[in-house]
Design a protein around this motif. Sequence first.
Motif, short mmCIF file in Angstrom:
data_model
loop_
_atom_site.label_atom_id
_atom_site.label_comp_id
_atom_site.label_asym_id
_atom_site.label_seq_id
_atom_site.Cartn_x
_atom_site.Cartn_y
_atom_site.Cartn_z
N ARG A 27 8.57 81.42 23.12
CA ARG A 27 7.48 80.59 23.64
C ARG A 27 7.47 80.54 25.16
NH1 ARG A 27 7.63 75.06 20.34
NH2 ARG A 27 8.57 74.57 22.32
N LYS A 28 8.62 80.73 25.79
CA LYS A 28 8.73 80.62 27.25
C LYS A 28 8.21 81.83 27.99
CE LYS A 28 10.64 76.83 28.35
NZ LYS A 28 9.80 75.83 28.92
N ASP A 32 13.12 81.06 18.90
CA ASP A 32 11.70 80.69 18.97
C ASP A 32 11.37 80.08 20.32
OD1 ASP A 32 11.37 81.57 16.38
OD2 ASP A 32 11.47 79.57 15.49
N TRP A 33 12.27 79.26 20.86
CA TRP A 33 12.05 78.66 22.17
C TRP A 33 11.95 79.72 23.24
CZ3 TRP A 33 14.75 78.42 26.78
CH2 TRP A 33 14.30 77.44 27.68
#
Length: 87
Positions: free
Chosen positions: A85-86, A81-82
């Motif tokens: 988002r990036k 998920d990180w």
Amino acid sequence: TRTLSDLVRGKTVTCKGDERDRYGRLIAVCYIDRVDINEQMVSRGWALAYRRYSQDYVRAEQSAQHMKDGLWKHKFVPPWDWRRRKR
């Protein structure tokens, strides 16, 4: 890092795998003798079951989450998920 270091210190680690993920990382299971290091890390809450490639460690992850071990002591963003988002 400390948990993994403690598990492998002074021991021979063998990793088996021949697939790579979309980032080019080797998908492997690592062992000390017959002990699955991957499972040890997941069951202690310091790694996550990567369901995209395998269901092998889901139970270990659920146990760690239930016991609030490792990462599960706090809220966190799973790495997949990180990374999303990036972008």
